[in-house]
Design an enzyme around this catalytic site. Structure first.
Site, short mmCIF file in Angstrom:
data_model
loop_
_atom_site.label_atom_id
_atom_site.label_comp_id
_atom_site.label_asym_id
_atom_site.label_seq_id
_atom_site.Cartn_x
_atom_site.Cartn_y
_atom_site.Cartn_z
N GLU A 146 0.82 -1.21 0.00
CA GLU A 146 0.00 0.00 0.00
C GLU A 146 0.86 1.26 0.00
O GLU A 146 1.95 1.27 0.56
CB GLU A 146 -0.87 0.03 1.27
CG GLU A 146 -1.83 -1.13 1.34
CD GLU A 146 -2.50 -1.24 2.70
OE1 GLU A 146 -2.79 -0.20 3.32
OE2 GLU A 146 -2.74 -2.38 3.14
N CYS B 151 3.62 8.16 1.11
CA CYS B 151 4.00 7.25 2.18
C CYS B 151 4.18 5.89 1.52
O CYS B 151 3.23 5.35 0.95
CB CYS B 151 2.87 7.23 3.20
SG CYS B 151 3.08 5.98 4.48
N CYS C 81 5.15 -7.40 7.84
CA CYS C 81 6.12 -6.92 8.84
C CYS C 81 6.32 -7.99 9.89
O CYS C 81 5.40 -8.74 10.22
CB CYS C 81 5.56 -5.65 9.48
SG CYS C 81 6.74 -4.84 10.58
N CYS D 122 3.98 -5.32 16.45
CA CYS D 122 3.38 -4.31 17.33
C CYS D 122 1.88 -4.59 17.47
O CYS D 122 1.20 -4.87 16.47
CB CYS D 122 3.60 -2.90 16.77
SG CYS D 122 5.34 -2.50 16.56
N CYS E 175 -0.91 -2.52 15.38
CA CYS E 175 -0.66 -2.24 13.97
C CYS E 175 -1.27 -3.31 13.05
O CYS E 175 -1.17 -4.51 13.33
CB CYS E 175 0.83 -2.14 13.74
SG CYS E 175 1.26 -1.74 12.04
N CYS F 82 -1.63 2.53 6.83
CA CYS F 82 -1.16 1.39 6.05
C CYS F 82 -1.33 0.05 6.73
O CYS F 82 -1.30 -0.07 7.94
CB CYS F 82 0.29 1.60 5.66
SG CYS F 82 0.36 2.59 4.20
N1 SAH Z 1 7.89 0.04 10.99
C1 SAH Z 1 8.14 1.44 10.95
C2 SAH Z 1 7.43 2.12 9.82
C3 SAH Z 1 5.92 2.12 9.92
S1 SAH Z 1 5.45 3.74 10.20
C4 SAH Z 1 7.81 2.05 12.29
O1 SAH Z 1 7.37 1.32 13.16
O2 SAH Z 1 8.07 3.21 12.50
C5 SAH Z 1 3.80 3.61 10.62
C6 SAH Z 1 3.50 4.37 11.87
O3 SAH Z 1 2.11 4.21 12.21
C7 SAH Z 1 4.30 3.85 13.05
O4 SAH Z 1 4.62 4.89 13.91
C8 SAH Z 1 3.29 2.91 13.67
O5 SAH Z 1 3.62 2.62 14.99
C9 SAH Z 1 2.00 3.71 13.54
N2 SAH Z 1 0.80 2.90 13.64
C10 SAH Z 1 0.66 1.59 13.41
N3 SAH Z 1 -0.58 1.19 13.66
C11 SAH Z 1 -1.27 2.27 14.04
C12 SAH Z 1 -2.61 2.49 14.45
N4 SAH Z 1 -3.49 1.50 14.48
N5 SAH Z 1 -2.96 3.74 14.79
C13 SAH Z 1 -2.08 4.75 14.72
N6 SAH Z 1 -0.80 4.60 14.37
C14 SAH Z 1 -0.39 3.36 14.04
#
Ligand code: SAH
Length: 345
Positions: free
Chosen positions: A92, A105, A112, A116, A119, A333
């Site tokens: 995406e 983006c 991944c 987390c 996510c 994403c």
């Molecule tokens: N793996 C990298 C790049 C992804 S960036 C990283 O962790 O930084 C995507 C961002 O969106 C990250 O800060 C991630 O923690 C955040 N994110 C993921 N799921 C989310 C959610 N459900 N709501 C808000 N932010 C989220």
């Protein structure tokens, strides 16, 4: 097995072509076709002989991203793409319009491994790394489709960029190249969940990009629970790396902090976060959590978020609240790939 020619840096392409006894000007021509013009077929390289085009296509392929689905926000100018790759995998990208230009983006991996808990990218599982060419193709496909020039990149799509280090670095070199898209490093942001040794590797390359850390917790107890990477590299090690990075590159490090009701958004959490970051040149970006169906994470009220921000500010920590774009099109994403794989879309 053919190589993705779009994944090679200028220097690597030059070395490979000189091994084929080609003159230097060919490197420039071919690199420009691939990167400046986003060419996806050797046949389109009109100033190159048919013979040479054939030779190249025997040895190489050109990566690309096909538009599988496209969603345009009715609330703002955000556009989200679901791209299909040569092997049927999906990634995406999101294009956002700001006063200063278009930002994309991009995804760096198919899925991944980081796990987390809030996510969506983790849910559909990890498949493979993207090549440097596939990461860049997201820009080419979006630019062509929208007839725009993208000026800013954030590596905040699916995947952990520092878990695909070499390909991400080649991608950065290629988009920055004057014979390619020529996007300034200062217009690029790389976001990581905190793979500490790779932060030092990045630091040693001394690129002028913006590094942002997905922190999301004020202490190891909460962070290890929500972000498994913290069990390997804890907050103190992570912040030590960030300080070293800021010192060496002269660039301020930013922190992303997704607020999840009842998990990391209390006043005590804000105070603890402020004390962790005190004395450091930093900026905190507060993000209201986007709930992903299976995750059950709840977003606090606007007042809760403003309160958290004001506690940080009262302790001298620079903090802003992220504006949500494309909220009507699942713009965060990981969500589309997951639905696609589940067969919902
Ligand atoms: N793996 C990298 C790049 C992804 S960036 C990283 O962790 O930084 C995507 C961002 O969106 C990250 O800060 C991630 O923690 C955040 N994110 C993921 N799921 C989310 C959610 N459900 N709501 C808000 N932010 C989220």
């Amino acid at each position: 097995m053919k190589t993705d020619i779009k994944a090679l840096t200028y220097e690597q392409l030059n070395n490979e072509l000189s091994e084929m006894s080609l003159p230097k000007f060919r490197t420039k021509q071919i690199f420009q076709w691939l990167h400046k013009f986003g060419c996806s077929s050797f046949d389109d390289m009109t100033n190159i002989s048919k013979d040479l085009r054939e030779k190249l296509s025997e040895k190489y392929y050109i990566s690309s991203c096909a538009i599988e689905d496209k969603y345009e926000s009715k609330l703002d100018d955000t556009v989200k793409y679901l791209f299909r790759l040569y092997d049927g995998e999906y990634i995406e990208s999101v294009v956002m319009k700001y006063k200063y230009g278009y930002t994309i983006c991009v995804s760096s991996q198919v899925g991944c491994k980081m796990g987390c808990t809030f996510c969506a990218s983790t849910l559909a599982g990890f498949k493979r790394n993207l090549t440097a060419g596939e990461i860049e193709s997201q820009l080419h496909s979006a630019q062509n489709d929208l007839n725009i020039k993208i000026s800013h990149i954030v590596l905040m799509g699916i995947g952990e960029p520092l878990d695909n280090f070499d390909n991400v670095i080649s991608f950065l070199k290629n988009v920055n190249d004057e014979n390619g898209l020529n996007i300034s490093m200062r217009n690029i942001t790389l976001s990581t969940c905190g793979i500490v040794p790779r932060i030092y590797d990045l630091m040693n390359l001394d690129l002028q990009l913006t590094l942002t850390i997905s922190l999301h917790a004020p202490n190891d107890e909460i962070r290890s629970r929500t972000m498994p990477v913290n069990r390997k590299y804890n907050i103190d090690e992570l912040l030590t790396a960030c300080k070293a990075y800021a010192k060496k590159t002269g660039r301020r490090v930013s922190f992303e902090y997704t607020l999840i009701k009842g998990v990391n958004d209390s006043e005590r959490d804000a105070l603890e976060l402020a004390s962790k970051l005190s004395g450091m040149l930093s900026h905190v970006n507060l993000i209201p959590v986007n709930d992903v169906e299976e995750r059950g994470n709840v977003r606090g009220s606007k007042q809760d978020i403003i309160k958290f921000q004001s506690v940080l500010k009262s302790k001298g920590i620079n903090a802003t609240i992220r504006r949500t774009l494309g909220s009507d099109i699942n713009a965060s994403c990981g969500q589309l790939r997951r639905l696609k794989n589940r067969g919902d879309k």
